[in-house]
Write an enzyme that holds these catalytic residues in place. Sequence first.
Site, mmCIF file in Angstrom:
data_model
loop_
_atom_site.group_PDB
_atom_site.id
_atom_site.type_symbol
_atom_site.label_atom_id
_atom_site.label_comp_id
_atom_site.label_asym_id
_atom_site.label_seq_id
_atom_site.Cartn_x
_atom_site.Cartn_y
_atom_site.Cartn_z
ATOM 1 N N ASN A 126 0.812 -1.217 0.000
ATOM 2 C CA ASN A 126 0.000 0.000 0.000
ATOM 3 C C ASN A 126 0.844 1.266 0.000
ATOM 4 O O ASN A 126 0.438 2.284 -0.541
ATOM 5 C CB ASN A 126 -0.927 0.010 1.214
ATOM 6 C CG ASN A 126 -1.768 1.258 1.248
ATOM 7 O OD1 ASN A 126 -2.609 1.471 0.374
ATOM 8 N ND2 ASN A 126 -1.510 2.129 2.218
ATOM 9 N N ASP A 192 1.478 6.641 0.263
ATOM 10 C CA ASP A 192 0.721 5.599 -0.449
ATOM 11 C C ASP A 192 1.172 5.549 -1.900
ATOM 12 O O ASP A 192 1.299 6.595 -2.546
ATOM 13 C CB ASP A 192 -0.777 5.909 -0.412
ATOM 14 C CG ASP A 192 -1.405 5.582 0.926
ATOM 15 O OD1 ASP A 192 -0.880 6.052 1.951
ATOM 16 O OD2 ASP A 192 -2.406 4.853 0.941
ATOM 17 N N ASP A 222 -0.613 -6.511 3.631
ATOM 18 C CA ASP A 222 -0.924 -5.438 4.565
ATOM 19 C C ASP A 222 -1.889 -4.426 3.946
ATOM 20 O O ASP A 222 -1.755 -4.082 2.766
ATOM 21 C CB ASP A 222 0.400 -4.745 4.928
ATOM 22 C CG ASP A 222 0.242 -3.661 5.972
ATOM 23 O OD1 ASP A 222 -0.213 -3.972 7.081
ATOM 24 O OD2 ASP A 222 0.585 -2.495 5.677
ATOM 25 N N GLU A 257 -5.050 -8.516 5.103
ATOM 26 C CA GLU A 257 -5.605 -7.653 6.137
ATOM 27 C C GLU A 257 -6.544 -6.643 5.489
ATOM 28 O O GLU A 257 -6.155 -5.926 4.570
ATOM 29 C CB GLU A 257 -4.482 -6.889 6.854
ATOM 30 C CG GLU A 257 -5.026 -5.934 7.903
ATOM 31 C CD GLU A 257 -4.088 -4.788 8.266
ATOM 32 O OE1 GLU A 257 -4.127 -4.357 9.418
ATOM 33 O OE2 GLU A 257 -3.321 -4.328 7.401
#
Length: 523
Positions: A126, A192, A222, A257
């Site tokens: 990410n 990001d 993640d 996640e």
Amino acid sequence: MAMLSLLSACGAVSGGQMERLDPAAGDASPEGLRNTYEVFVYSFRDSDGDGIGDLKGVTEELGYIKDLGFSRIWLSPVCPSPSYHKYDVTDYMAVDPSYGTMDDFDELVSKAHEMDIQIICDFVMNHTSSQHPWFVKACDDIRALPAGAELSDADTAYISRYNFSKEYADGYTALEGTEWYYESRFWSEMPDVNLSNEDVRRSYEEAAAFWLSHGVDGFRLDATTYYCATDSENIEVLSSFNSYVKGIRPDAYIVCEAWTDSSSYISYLSSGVDSMFNFDFSGKSGAVAKTAAGSMSVKTFADQLGAYEERIAAESPGATDAPFYTNHDCARSAGYYSAGDYVSQIKLAGALNLLMSGNAFVYYGEELGMKGSGKDENFRAPMQWSTDPSAEGMCRGPEDMDSVKMPNGSLEEQKDDPLSIMNYYRHALHIRNAFPVISTGRTRTADELCSEKAGAFIREKEGYDPLLIVINNTDTEYVCSLPASYRDYNRLAAVLLTGEDEVTLKGGKLSLPPYGIAFLTKE
Ligand code: CA
């Protein structure tokens, strides 16, 4: 399975008998499901005395992890990073020098595989570190723009790997000395990335291939809800990455996640990934903790679990649940309970997590009842090998960690106590391994066995013997006569008890001590 034969059809079994479990149990289920131990590398085991956990330290403790009953390890990020947690990566194809070398990594994987333990790596797609060469170059290129220039005027090769804007928006940070902002959802130092950028995609595929070539057995992805702006875009990224990884290694395990509502994250399974972490049941307000505390009935727990399994199967028939109770972003569970017999509640909650189907995860130190709440650093305290912080292998923990008291004792104190939290977890894991239907089967509530005081469910799957699991989540003994429809569950196959009281099953009458669990099979 040796100990199981010790339990008779009509017998009494006490918690003191838990040491009779077969220590060899711990392999994957026939479907390849594995119990996974999350290791936060920085705080787990220090092999060279600098106070920082490292890869050699994890290798040293493979025997401990295996003996507990785990056959997979999730390593927190190991790539070079300026932070202690290493979720801000500066190089996706190397090991942080404080954790060791690539040779150390290869040795860990090789030794783990010799013991049939898989290694999955945290994969952070990410965002990068603000010190990652991509971001440094992107910022240099932005700074080189004349005032008032637009991106189209710049060399955007690196700029377009991130999300720069002249408009401030929530989750953006101002780039010092410029009129630009960049997306940084979690922290200014974790920009990001733009996952619709093909160069970024290819770079992450290259990194995944690199770790697969070093023998890793899969990835924990993640922050997948933050990848792009919408769920459908996030699913597309996952689908593409999953296909790439499975193209190299079809049996790689990918778990994601997505810390959000299950109505959103279960849809991510349509990407083909193996599992989404089960946030509904986790943490202080999840079904596991509520049931252990007695504020949720076993019937509700079982009903919700059965419904959850159905939702997974409906979304992606090949997918499996990934139950976890806590992780490195949650307060330690030992702090969830304070009233009454809180040690029994800590134990029962650990068991409830390990009685869920799928690939069950346990965060290091939960098996010792470690504590830690408040700021993130406190959730990541040094593994309590010993109460002596200078003992061999002890880590110093994150710099900003508060002093955390550990009232439930270290491994040194718990290992020879049959009633310790650690030996309870070990027993629960070995029962899970001895009855593969626990991880592979589906849950059906045994309504006639559910009352205010206790409850039961059957775990079943074609080709496996069904298992009746009776759980007392109260502080008083539970006695029941099995109704006619359950009388053929006449064998007390295993028990999981928090104290020394006995379970008895005689003439269809079951008595279960406070916080006790009985496992019944058909003769
Ligand atoms: Ca070290």
